[in-house]
Scaffold this motif. Structure first.
Motif, PDB file in Angstrom:
ATOM      1  N   GLY A 102       0.848  -1.083   0.095  1.00 40.65           N
ATOM      2  CA  GLY A 102      -0.021  -0.028   0.061  1.00 40.65           C
ATOM      3  C   GLY A 102       0.682   1.232   0.020  1.00 40.65           C
ATOM      4  O   GLY A 102       0.698   2.142   0.706  1.00 40.65           O
ATOM      5  N   CYS A 103       1.894   1.462  -0.919  1.00 40.37           N
ATOM      6  CA  CYS A 103       2.906   2.028  -1.024  1.00 40.37           C
ATOM      7  C   CYS A 103       2.579   3.520  -1.383  1.00 40.37           C
ATOM      8  O   CYS A 103       3.192   4.582  -1.138  1.00 40.37           O
ATOM      9  CB  CYS A 103       4.077   1.923  -1.675  1.00 40.37           C
ATOM     10  SG  CYS A 103       3.736   1.861  -3.424  1.00 40.37           S
ATOM     11  N   GLY A 104       1.342   3.598  -1.979  1.00 39.03           N
ATOM     12  CA  GLY A 104       0.998   5.120  -2.367  1.00 39.03           C
ATOM     13  C   GLY A 104       2.124   5.830  -3.131  1.00 39.03           C
ATOM     14  O   GLY A 104       2.421   5.141  -4.292  1.00 39.03           O
ATOM     15  N   THR A 126      -2.821  -0.718  -5.161  1.00 36.73           N
ATOM     16  CA  THR A 126      -3.763  -0.817  -6.394  1.00 36.73           C
ATOM     17  C   THR A 126      -3.892   0.233  -7.440  1.00 36.73           C
ATOM     18  O   THR A 126      -4.523   0.027  -8.302  1.00 36.73           O
ATOM     19  CB  THR A 126      -5.074  -1.162  -5.568  1.00 36.73           C
ATOM     20  OG1 THR A 126      -5.495  -0.253  -4.871  1.00 36.73           O
ATOM     21  CG2 THR A 126      -5.077  -2.531  -5.045  1.00 36.73           C
ATOM     22  N   SER A 127      -3.418   1.465  -6.869  1.00 40.01           N
ATOM     23  CA  SER A 127      -3.724   2.796  -7.575  1.00 40.01           C
ATOM     24  C   SER A 127      -2.667   2.989  -8.751  1.00 40.01           C
ATOM     25  O   SER A 127      -1.532   3.147  -8.312  1.00 40.01           O
ATOM     26  CB  SER A 127      -3.753   3.775  -6.724  1.00 40.01           C
ATOM     27  OG  SER A 127      -3.690   5.132  -7.301  1.00 40.01           O
ATOM     28  N   VAL A 128      -2.821   2.810  -9.864  1.00 39.33           N
ATOM     29  CA  VAL A 128      -2.237   3.100 -11.084  1.00 39.33           C
ATOM     30  C   VAL A 128      -1.645   4.515 -10.975  1.00 39.33           C
ATOM     31  O   VAL A 128      -0.427   4.795 -11.198  1.00 39.33           O
ATOM     32  CB  VAL A 128      -2.751   2.761 -12.178  1.00 39.33           C
ATOM     33  CG1 VAL A 128      -2.227   3.335 -13.533  1.00 39.33           C
ATOM     34  CG2 VAL A 128      -3.037   1.545 -12.538  1.00 39.33           C
ATOM     35  N   ARG A 129      -2.464   5.404 -10.770  1.00 34.17           N
ATOM     36  CA  ARG A 129      -1.876   6.789 -10.303  1.00 34.17           C
ATOM     37  C   ARG A 129      -0.997   7.020  -9.338  1.00 34.17           C
ATOM     38  O   ARG A 129      -0.044   8.093  -9.605  1.00 34.17           O
ATOM     39  CB  ARG A 129      -3.145   7.653 -10.348  1.00 34.17           C
ATOM     40  CG  ARG A 129      -4.377   7.756 -11.435  1.00 34.17           C
ATOM     41  CD  ARG A 129      -5.587   8.623 -11.033  1.00 34.17           C
ATOM     42  NE  ARG A 129      -6.397   8.578 -12.179  1.00 34.17           N
ATOM     43  CZ  ARG A 129      -7.464   7.573 -12.317  1.00 34.17           C
ATOM     44  NH1 ARG A 129      -7.461   6.472 -11.542  1.00 34.17           N
ATOM     45  NH2 ARG A 129      -8.358   7.727 -13.289  1.00 34.17           N
ATOM     46  N   ALA A 130      -1.267   6.272  -8.301  1.00 35.16           N
ATOM     47  CA  ALA A 130      -0.197   6.370  -7.292  1.00 35.16           C
ATOM     48  C   ALA A 130       1.224   5.603  -7.989  1.00 35.16           C
ATOM     49  O   ALA A 130       2.241   6.425  -7.545  1.00 35.16           O
ATOM     50  CB  ALA A 130      -0.596   5.962  -6.034  1.00 35.16           C
ATOM     51  N   LEU A 131       1.120   4.604  -8.391  1.00 32.79           N
ATOM     52  CA  LEU A 131       2.368   3.949  -8.862  1.00 32.79           C
ATOM     53  C   LEU A 131       3.038   4.531  -9.918  1.00 32.79           C
ATOM     54  O   LEU A 131       4.178   4.526  -9.997  1.00 32.79           O
ATOM     55  CB  LEU A 131       1.723   2.509  -9.457  1.00 32.79           C
ATOM     56  CG  LEU A 131       1.394   1.456  -8.423  1.00 32.79           C
ATOM     57  CD1 LEU A 131       0.568   0.462  -9.094  1.00 32.79           C
ATOM     58  CD2 LEU A 131       2.513   0.957  -7.550  1.00 32.79           C
ATOM     59  N   ARG A 132       2.374   5.498 -10.762  1.00 29.95           N
ATOM     60  CA  ARG A 132       3.151   6.341 -11.591  1.00 29.95           C
ATOM     61  C   ARG A 132       4.306   7.168 -10.786  1.00 29.95           C
ATOM     62  O   ARG A 132       5.315   7.437 -11.363  1.00 29.95           O
ATOM     63  CB  ARG A 132       2.088   7.291 -12.605  1.00 29.95           C
ATOM     64  CG  ARG A 132       1.350   6.576 -13.335  1.00 29.95           C
ATOM     65  CD  ARG A 132       0.317   7.344 -14.079  1.00 29.95           C
ATOM     66  NE  ARG A 132      -0.611   6.629 -14.998  1.00 29.95           N
ATOM     67  CZ  ARG A 132      -1.851   7.248 -15.123  1.00 29.95           C
ATOM     68  NH1 ARG A 132      -2.084   8.309 -15.007  1.00 29.95           N
ATOM     69  NH2 ARG A 132      -2.333   6.358 -16.204  1.00 29.95           N
TER      70      ARG A 132
END
Length: 282
Positions: A102-104, A126-132
């Motif tokens: 859940g790294c954000g 799970t968030s693609v936007r955060a993973l970017r």
């Protein structure tokens, strides 16, 4: 043109495994591929998409990620990050493998990697936007899309430190992927955390008073606590910072248009109160 294999992701080819058949993954023309042919694309932003089947829907949306990025950039949560990095450094005297569940945006993982120069890090979210953002948070930070409630795409006993900062938990998977000498570090809020915001905004998610007992009950069969730090302080807030602090939390999904965010009702200071506990596997 296929995305290049990011150097940080290449460092994790001995740790990652196919989420479908558990075989080893290898780079293949802008993707990771297992011998059975299961293929996972590497996004041009540098993270790898490992989620298959029904997509998780709880990841931060674009507005939440932007709010998180703005707020964390203010340094208001730096004391939390410092405590986390100290706990991690104590568990990694010679470097090692760190996974942030859940790294954000990668804010906490980047702080750890700055403190421990020989460590490598992997952020799961799970968030693609955060993973970017997480994929670019640090030169030694890799990033992959994943849902904490599913079996991790990580080999058994390959992780030295697992970080769980304001994130859901999967104790059985935490135990499986950690080395016997590893550490799980869990950061969670106390009942006083952001109390001033919650008193002004009834729609905010509250902190369950039974939270600590449930955490202990969930982890106790597999983990033993070896140390807890209480990070508590007050910090001033501008109106934008207060709105971002609300907007980056799960509360953002529950607030109605009538809630007083951004309408002059937000406090100009807030209490930060969290617990950071280090656990060793049993």
């Amino acid at each position: 043109m296929p995305a290049l294999l990011p150097p940080a992701l290449e460092l994790f080819l001995d740790v990652l495994r196919c989420p479908v058949c558990r075989a080893r993954l290898r780079p293949d023309r802008g993707s990771l591929r297992c011998p059975a042919g299961h293929t996972f694309d590497i996004a041009r932003q540098g993270y790898v998409s490992l989620l298959t089947g029904t997509r998780a829907t709880s990841g931060d949306d674009a507005a939440m990620v932007q709010a998180r990025q703005r707020f964390l950039a203010t340094g208001r949560y730096d004391p939390i990050r410092r405590a986390l990095t100290e706990l991690t450094a104590d568990a990694l005297p010679g470097g090692g493998t760190v996974v942030d569940v859940g790294c954000g945006t990668g804010y906490y993982l980047a702080g750890v990697l700055d403190r421990v120069p020989d460590a490598r890090g992997l952020g799961l979210d799970t968030s693609v936007r955060a993973l970017r953002l997480a994929a670019r948070a640090h030169p030694r930070a890799a990033a992959a899309s994943w849902d904490v409630f599913r079996p991790f795409p990580v080999n058994d006993r390959t992780v030295d430190v697992l970080l769980d900062v304001f994130a859901p938990r999967n104790p059985s998977e935490f135990h499986r992927v950690l080395r016997p000498s590893g550490r799980l570090i869990v950061v969670r809020p106390t009942e006083r955390h952001l109390a001033e915001l919650r008193s002004r905004i009834p729609g905010m998610v509250t902190v369950d008073p039974d939270k600590e007992r449930r955490l202990h009950r969930a982890l106790e069969p597999r983990f033993t606590a070896v140390g807890t730090r209480h990070i508590a302080y007050t910090t001033p807030l501008t109106g934008q910072e207060a709105a971002d602090l609300v907007g980056m939390t799960p509360s953002a999904r529950h607030l109605a248009s009538t809630d007083p965010v951004g309408r002059g009702f937000l406090p100009d200071w807030v209490t930060v109160s969290v617990l950071a506990t280090s656990y060793r596997p049993r």
